[in-house]
Design a protein around this motif. Structure first.
Motif, PDB file in Angstrom:
ATOM      1  N   ARG A 133       0.798  -1.205   0.017  1.00  0.00           N
ATOM      2  CA  ARG A 133      -0.019   0.101  -0.093  1.00  0.00           C
ATOM      3  C   ARG A 133       0.742   1.271  -0.001  1.00  0.00           C
ATOM      4  NH1 ARG A 133      -2.385   1.208   5.587  1.00  0.00           N
ATOM      5  NH2 ARG A 133      -0.291   1.643   6.050  1.00  0.00           N
ATOM      6  N   MET A 150      -5.327   2.029   1.056  1.00  0.00           N
ATOM      7  CA  MET A 150      -4.990   1.328   0.005  1.00  0.00           C
ATOM      8  C   MET A 150      -5.575   1.859  -1.515  1.00  0.00           C
ATOM      9  SD  MET A 150      -3.672  -1.493  -1.448  1.00  0.00           S
ATOM     10  CE  MET A 150      -3.179  -2.582  -0.131  1.00  0.00           C
ATOM     11  N   ASP A 183      -0.043  -7.212   1.899  1.00  0.00           N
ATOM     12  CA  ASP A 183      -0.106  -5.846   2.365  1.00  0.00           C
ATOM     13  C   ASP A 183       0.040  -6.301   4.145  1.00  0.00           C
ATOM     14  OD1 ASP A 183       0.468  -2.821   2.311  1.00  0.00           O
ATOM     15  OD2 ASP A 183      -1.386  -3.177   3.446  1.00  0.00           O
TER      16      ASP A 183
END
Length: 302
Positions: free
Chosen positions: A113, A159, A173
């Motif tokens: 992200r 994100m 992530d």
């Protein structure tokens, strides 16, 4: 008449001190590579000094091959991360996504992200105030400063919308720290144990482990230097191609900001183009295998 507020250079705006140092980034950029180099030197010294440990000449080419292979595998993560997940130059199916995600973990790219958000800012403010790593503010900042000292507001960004439904990206992530610990520490520990129990060469195992760490570090710094610094400067062609070999073609940056969605950074045809830009070649191979589709290629590279 009103004037818009001046955007501060990131290298000036972000507080830099030992208290604000991002230790995870410091470990990835400098501490871990130093440990790998120390392991390599220690094994060589012990192999030369102790009669019970044997250094064979053929350990050297194997270690160099492992270093090169590690650089290649790291780029097999960063290539899809940059060209597909960041710039949406096409689509890759879930087996290729998992492969790319684990290679991003190998390359120690941290939060996917944050990676995408930082790179989006870079394209928005390229070489201007607001660019997270503007080399014309400070080459040292563009190389590693922006990694070592982060703005908390940057890390709070959500994100990106186009990745919110990608389960592989979300998994990688969310668990990037856990996966990093497993891949970089648990897996080597298991390998050492297997080698020791089977009577194999621990010195060779340690040399190869050091080669993986050093290869990862070479790729890491070749990318931050090759793309963030030298990619925005006029450099000799031979140097561009040297950096391209270390970065899978990511350092071939001359046309990237004009055609960021291109899956290729060099023309499709030409043997050496496909060797040097091997991140793009990997995407072409995935398309042949039915694991990639809708690849966009800049007109001059088609």
């Amino acid at each position: 008449m009103t004037t818009s507020p001046r955007i501060l250079a990131r290298s000036e705006a972000i507080l830099k001190s030992w208290k604000t140092l991002n230790w995870a980034s410091a470990f990835s950029a400098f501490i871990y590579p130093a440990l790998g180099l120390a392991l390599l030197v220690t094994m060589i010294v012990l192999g030369l000094a102790l009669e019970g440990l044997t250094l064979h000449w053929w350990y050297a080419p194997i270690a160099l091959a492992v270093t090169a292979f590690t650089i290649f595998m790291c780029n097999m993560g960063i290539g899809p991360l940059h060209r597909i997940w960041q710039h949406r130059a096409g689509e890759i199916k879930w087996p290729a996504q998992v492969f790319a995600m684990f290679n991003c973990i190998l390359a120690m790219q941290g939060s996917l992200r944050d990676w995408v958000n930082y790179h989006s800012q870079h394209h928005r403010f390229a070489d201007k105030p607001g660019d997270p790593h503007n080399p014309f503010e400070s080459k040292r900042w563009a190389w590693v400063g922006w990694i070592l000292w982060r703005d908390e507001k940057d890390l709070e960004r959500p994100m990106p919308m186009w990745l919110k439904e990608n389960k592989v990206v979300l998994f990688g992530d969310k668990f990037h720290i856990t996966l990093s610990l497993i891949l970089h520490f648990a897996v080597p520990a298991v390998i050492y144990a297997i080698v020791a129990l089977s009577g194999g060469s621990l010195i060779l195992t340690a040399l190869l482990h050091a080669s993986v760490i050093i290869g990862r570090a070479i790729q890491f710094h070749a990318t931050t230097l090759g793309v963030n610094v030298f990619g925005h400067m006029k450099t000799p062609l031979w140097f561009d191609y040297f950096l391209a070999l270390l970065t899978g073609g990511e350092a071939l940056h001359d046309h990237h900001h004009d055609h960021p969605r291109s899956a290729l950074h060099l023309p499709k045809n030409g043997f050496w183009n496909r060797v040097v830009d091997y991140n793009g070649t990997f995407l072409l191979v995935l398309r042949r295998l039915g694991l990639a589709k809708n690849l966009e290629i800049a007109p001059q590279f088609a």
